[in-house]
Design a protein around this motif. Structure first.
Motif, PDB file in Angstrom:
ATOM      1  N   ASP A 371       0.881  -1.167   0.000  1.00 23.38           N
ATOM      2  CA  ASP A 371       0.000   0.000   0.000  1.00 23.38           C
ATOM      3  C   ASP A 371       0.916   1.212   0.000  1.00 23.38           C
ATOM      4  OD1 ASP A 371      -2.055  -1.797   0.178  1.00 23.38           O
ATOM      5  OD2 ASP A 371      -2.782  -1.129   2.139  1.00 23.38           O
ATOM      6  N   LEU A 372       0.934   1.954  -1.103  1.00 19.92           N
ATOM      7  CA  LEU A 372       1.914   3.011  -1.322  1.00 19.92           C
ATOM      8  C   LEU A 372       1.241   4.263  -1.869  1.00 19.92           C
ATOM      9  CD1 LEU A 372       4.559   0.792  -3.163  1.00 19.92           C
ATOM     10  CD2 LEU A 372       4.670   1.519  -0.767  1.00 19.92           C
ATOM     11  N   VAL A 373       1.874   5.410  -1.619  1.00 22.90           N
ATOM     12  CA  VAL A 373       1.421   6.679  -2.166  1.00 22.90           C
ATOM     13  C   VAL A 373       2.611   7.355  -2.843  1.00 22.90           C
ATOM     14  CG1 VAL A 373       0.201   8.844  -1.718  1.00 22.90           C
ATOM     15  CG2 VAL A 373      -0.122   6.893  -0.179  1.00 22.90           C
ATOM     16  N   VAL A 374       2.429   7.797  -4.079  1.00 22.91           N
ATOM     17  CA  VAL A 374       3.451   8.550  -4.809  1.00 22.91           C
ATOM     18  C   VAL A 374       3.007  10.007  -4.873  1.00 22.91           C
ATOM     19  CG1 VAL A 374       4.688   8.790  -6.999  1.00 22.91           C
ATOM     20  CG2 VAL A 374       4.043   6.502  -6.167  1.00 22.91           C
ATOM     21  N   LEU A 375       3.904  10.916  -4.460  1.00 25.08           N
ATOM     22  CA  LEU A 375       3.555  12.331  -4.330  1.00 25.08           C
ATOM     23  C   LEU A 375       4.610  13.219  -4.980  1.00 25.08           C
ATOM     24  CD1 LEU A 375       3.312  10.918  -1.140  1.00 25.08           C
ATOM     25  CD2 LEU A 375       1.693  12.812  -1.048  1.00 25.08           C
ATOM     26  N   ASP A 376       4.172  14.377  -5.448  1.00 24.05           N
ATOM     27  CA  ASP A 376       5.099  15.405  -5.899  1.00 24.05           C
ATOM     28  C   ASP A 376       5.749  16.072  -4.694  1.00 24.05           C
ATOM     29  OD1 ASP A 376       4.695  15.092  -8.624  1.00 24.05           O
ATOM     30  OD2 ASP A 376       3.047  16.539  -8.692  1.00 24.05           O
ATOM     31  N   GLY A 377       6.879  16.729  -4.958  1.00 22.35           N
ATOM     32  CA  GLY A 377       7.516  17.528  -3.923  1.00 22.35           C
ATOM     33  C   GLY A 377       8.438  16.713  -3.047  1.00 22.35           C
ATOM     34  N   SER A 378       8.486  17.117  -1.779  1.00 23.79           N
ATOM     35  CA  SER A 378       9.414  16.520  -0.831  1.00 23.79           C
ATOM     36  C   SER A 378       8.691  16.164   0.455  1.00 23.79           C
ATOM     37  CB  SER A 378      10.530  17.529  -0.523  1.00 23.79           C
ATOM     38  OG  SER A 378      11.227  17.174   0.650  1.00 23.79           O
ATOM     39  N   PRO A 379       9.106  15.083   1.132  1.00 25.53           N
ATOM     40  CA  PRO A 379       8.473  14.737   2.409  1.00 25.53           C
ATOM     41  C   PRO A 379       8.739  15.754   3.512  1.00 25.53           C
ATOM     42  CG  PRO A 379      10.289  13.233   1.905  1.00 25.53           C
ATOM     43  CD  PRO A 379      10.052  14.043   0.680  1.00 25.53           C
ATOM     44  N   ASP A 380       9.680  16.662   3.289  1.00 24.41           N
ATOM     45  CA  ASP A 380       9.907  17.730   4.267  1.00 24.41           C
ATOM     46  C   ASP A 380       8.770  18.742   4.280  1.00 24.41           C
ATOM     47  OD1 ASP A 380      12.352  16.649   4.962  1.00 24.41           O
ATOM     48  OD2 ASP A 380      13.436  17.796   3.439  1.00 24.41           O
ATOM     49  N   VAL A 389      -0.765  14.378  -4.348  1.00 26.30           N
ATOM     50  CA  VAL A 389      -0.861  12.928  -4.519  1.00 26.30           C
ATOM     51  C   VAL A 389      -1.020  12.618  -6.006  1.00 26.30           C
ATOM     52  CG1 VAL A 389      -2.263  10.879  -4.036  1.00 26.30           C
ATOM     53  CG2 VAL A 389      -1.821  12.548  -2.223  1.00 26.30           C
ATOM     54  N   ARG A 390      -0.132  11.766  -6.517  1.00 29.86           N
ATOM     55  CA  ARG A 390      -0.156  11.426  -7.946  1.00 29.86           C
ATOM     56  C   ARG A 390      -0.554   9.979  -8.204  1.00 29.86           C
ATOM     57  NH1 ARG A 390      -1.058  15.676  -7.958  1.00 29.86           N
ATOM     58  NH2 ARG A 390       0.160  17.498  -8.589  1.00 29.86           N
ATOM     59  N   GLY A 391      -0.348   9.113  -7.264  1.00 32.91           N
ATOM     60  CA  GLY A 391      -0.741   7.719  -7.453  1.00 32.91           C
ATOM     61  C   GLY A 391      -0.944   7.037  -6.112  1.00 32.91           C
ATOM     62  N   VAL A 392      -2.022   6.288  -5.981  1.00 30.16           N
ATOM     63  CA  VAL A 392      -2.320   5.543  -4.757  1.00 30.16           C
ATOM     64  C   VAL A 392      -2.427   4.066  -5.120  1.00 30.16           C
ATOM     65  CG1 VAL A 392      -3.888   5.290  -2.790  1.00 30.16           C
ATOM     66  CG2 VAL A 392      -3.616   7.537  -3.882  1.00 30.16           C
ATOM     67  N   TYR A 393      -1.723   3.235  -4.367  1.00 30.24           N
ATOM     68  CA  TYR A 393      -1.646   1.812  -4.658  1.00 30.24           C
ATOM     69  C   TYR A 393      -2.111   1.007  -3.447  1.00 30.24           C
ATOM     70  CZ  TYR A 393       1.292   3.323  -8.538  1.00 30.24           C
ATOM     71  OH  TYR A 393       1.759   3.926  -9.681  1.00 30.24           O
ATOM     72  N   GLN A 394      -2.888  -0.031  -3.714  1.00 36.19           N
ATOM     73  CA  GLN A 394      -3.204  -1.041  -2.715  1.00 36.19           C
ATOM     74  C   GLN A 394      -2.759  -2.389  -3.266  1.00 36.19           C
ATOM     75  OE1 GLN A 394      -7.465  -0.140  -2.186  1.00 36.19           O
ATOM     76  NE2 GLN A 394      -7.027   0.383  -0.063  1.00 36.19           N
ATOM     77  N   ASP A 395      -1.994  -3.113  -2.465  1.00 41.10           N
ATOM     78  CA  ASP A 395      -1.406  -4.379  -2.925  1.00 41.10           C
ATOM     79  C   ASP A 395      -0.651  -4.207  -4.238  1.00 41.10           C
ATOM     80  OD1 ASP A 395      -2.355  -5.712  -0.711  1.00 41.10           O
ATOM     81  OD2 ASP A 395      -4.158  -6.452  -1.711  1.00 41.10           O
ATOM     82  N   GLY A 396      -0.014  -3.055  -4.406  1.00 46.99           N
ATOM     83  CA  GLY A 396       0.789  -2.802  -5.589  1.00 46.99           C
ATOM     84  C   GLY A 396       0.012  -2.425  -6.830  1.00 46.99           C
ATOM     85  N   ALA A 397      -1.324  -2.373  -6.755  1.00 49.46           N
ATOM     86  CA  ALA A 397      -2.157  -2.023  -7.908  1.00 49.46           C
ATOM     87  C   ALA A 397      -2.627  -0.581  -7.792  1.00 49.46           C
ATOM     88  CB  ALA A 397      -3.363  -2.962  -8.004  1.00 49.46           C
ATOM     89  N   LEU A 398      -2.569   0.161  -8.888  1.00 49.01           N
ATOM     90  CA  LEU A 398      -3.022   1.553  -8.894  1.00 49.01           C
ATOM     91  C   LEU A 398      -4.536   1.607  -8.673  1.00 49.01           C
ATOM     92  CD1 LEU A 398      -2.065   4.538  -9.491  1.00 49.01           C
ATOM     93  CD2 LEU A 398      -2.880   4.135 -11.818  1.00 49.01           C
ATOM     94  N   VAL A 399      -4.967   2.321  -7.623  1.00 53.22           N
ATOM     95  CA  VAL A 399      -6.389   2.434  -7.328  1.00 53.22           C
ATOM     96  C   VAL A 399      -6.887   3.869  -7.402  1.00 53.22           C
ATOM     97  CG1 VAL A 399      -6.532   0.337  -5.930  1.00 53.22           C
ATOM     98  CG2 VAL A 399      -5.867   2.500  -4.836  1.00 53.22           C
ATOM     99  N   SER A 400      -5.961   4.829  -7.508  1.00 51.24           N
ATOM    100  CA  SER A 400      -6.343   6.223  -7.663  1.00 51.24           C
ATOM    101  C   SER A 400      -5.172   6.964  -8.275  1.00 51.24           C
ATOM    102  CB  SER A 400      -6.716   6.845  -6.316  1.00 51.24           C
ATOM    103  OG  SER A 400      -7.102   8.201  -6.477  1.00 51.24           O
ATOM    104  N   GLY A 401      -5.475   7.898  -9.173  1.00 55.31           N
ATOM    105  CA  GLY A 401      -4.425   8.674  -9.813  1.00 55.31           C
ATOM    106  C   GLY A 401      -4.396   8.391 -11.304  1.00 55.31           C
TER     107      GLY A 401
END
Length: 409
Positions: A371-380, A389-401
């Motif tokens: 379960d992962l989230v890909v985002l623009d910018g920096s975690p700071d 938020v550019r991509g949201v994954y559950q079990d490695g599958a894209l579910v949003s974005g």
């Protein structure tokens, strides 16, 4: 078996460690490698982006989307289930892949998610909140009518009890209906019509019975606890998490440290009530007055608890405010003294530990669910996070974005 490679991004791993560049390899829904120079059958380019474990919100109400008493009175009963599907989708779209519903959602909502009938975060449910007569869960109004936030139905019973034996029976009833966690109100609250958030509710024998019955079934208890004495009663009797924690004193903080009790701040909640009232929502004046009354004390309590080292898990109370605004809570955490990485930790590994799922998710590490989230910018920079938020994954599958922002090239 297909190896999916998330390549070129900065990885925040869910712990308090500083983020760093790394690749992530996913197979069959699990993270199998994290490191530099990895390979895969399919490649997702994360250059210029950062990757986080899926975010966790430990306190939501998916059956409502912003409190407005008159609107709720005119809403057909069954419509709330369709609205819940939309609320869950909004929550998933901002990268929140797991939530704990703090009352309202029933087993049917959870099963709809598990069967793939609707899209949304993974869900733990409390179903109904246990409250004393005249407490935070008692919907009696001064006119003599009951105006419930959540109407009782066969899968969601009323939660008002008085005395240990009624408490015992109610916990068993909720467990029979599928509760993953038991929620109790050990103080008054802001939205309830006839109580005071500075007053403790339920006695020790009632709270102890609730905790004992929950533990016998292998689940924990979360406590709506705003009043100082109500917070202490909850801690003293073994509640796992204090929700809100508005009037924490030094003794309560020391008790939380001693017992290992979690704090779920929900700084979002009073701000949402004030904003809703300003926007014209039909809320009783007493409710709006209480929201203004508690905000400064709330912020100060969370600041002091954090400085003392109390374990904090992110929770918003969204439902009181609009779903999809959940990540605003991270900014509010910054305002009370938490660093960016501490706020991110609160909504990843720490929240997973509170919910008892840290063996499965909450970190980017080998063996964890992808379960992962890909985002623009920096975690700071955690301001305006939802819009990055550019991509949201559950079990490695894209579910949003957008596929271009997250799918295999």
């Amino acid at each position: 078996m297909t190896r999916t490679l998330f390549h070129g991004g900065t990885v925040y791993d869910g712990t308090l460690a500083e983020p760093g560049e790394a690749d992530i390899v996913v197979e069959d829904g699990r993270i199998v490698e994290v490191g530099r120079g990895l390979d895969g059958d399919e490649r997702i380019d994360c250059t210029g982006k950062w990757i986080s474990p899926g975010f966790i919100d430990s306190h939501v109400h998916v059956m409502v989307d912003g409190i407005d008493i008159l609107r709720m009175m005119g809403t057909p009963f069954s419509l709330s289930f369709y609205e819940a599907a939309e609320n869950l989708r909004k929550t998933l779209d901002v990268g929140i892949t797991t939530v704990r519903d703090a009352s309202g959602a029933d087993l049917g909502v959870k099963e709809a998610l598990e069967r793939g009938l609707i899209a949304g975060p993974r869900l733990q449910i409390a179903i109904s909140m246990i409250s004393q007569t005249g407490g935070h869960g008692d919907d009696w109004q001064a006119c003599g009518a009951h105006v419930p936030l959540f109407v009782d139905h066969p899968g969601r019973p009323g939660g008002v009890i008085d005395g240990p034996e009624e408490a015992r029976k109610k916990v068993r009833e909720l467990i029979r209906m599928g509760a993953d966690v038991i929620k109790v109100a050990t103080s008054g609250g802001v939205l309830s019509p006839r109580d005071d958030p500075r007053h403790a509710h339920l006695r020790d024998d009632e709270i102890a019975m609730i905790v004992s019955e929950a533990q016998a079934a292998g689940i924990s208890v979360m406590s709506h606890a705003q009043a100082t004495d109500g917070i202490k009663a909850a801690i003293r009797n073994g509640v796992r998490s204090i929700e809100h924690g508005i009037y924490l004193d030094d003794e309560a903080i020391e008790m939380m440290l001693s017992e290992g009790t979690w704090l779920v701040p929900t700084l979002h909640a009073p701000r949402a009530v004030i904003a809703r009232a300003a926007a014209g929502a039909a809320l009783p004046p007493a409710v709006v007055e209480k929201a203004h009354m508690v905000q400064a004390a709330h912020d100060d309590s969370i600041r002091r608890a954090h400085e003392a080292g109390v374990k904090i898990a992110m929770g918003t109370d969204c439902g009181v405010g609009k779903h999809g605004t959940n990540l605003d809570e991270l900014g509010f955490m910054r305002e009370v003294g938490m660093s960016s990485v501490e706020a991110l930790h609160a909504t990843t590994q720490s929240a997973a530990q509170l919910l008892g799922i840290d063996h499965d998710r909450g970190r980017i590490a080998e063996g964890q669910r992808a379960d992962l989230v890909v985002l623009d910018g920096s975690p700071d920079d955690i301001e305006g996070l939802a819009h990055r938020v550019r991509g949201v994954y559950q079990d490695g599958a894209l579910v949003s974005g957008e596929p271009s922002a997250g799918s295999a090239a």
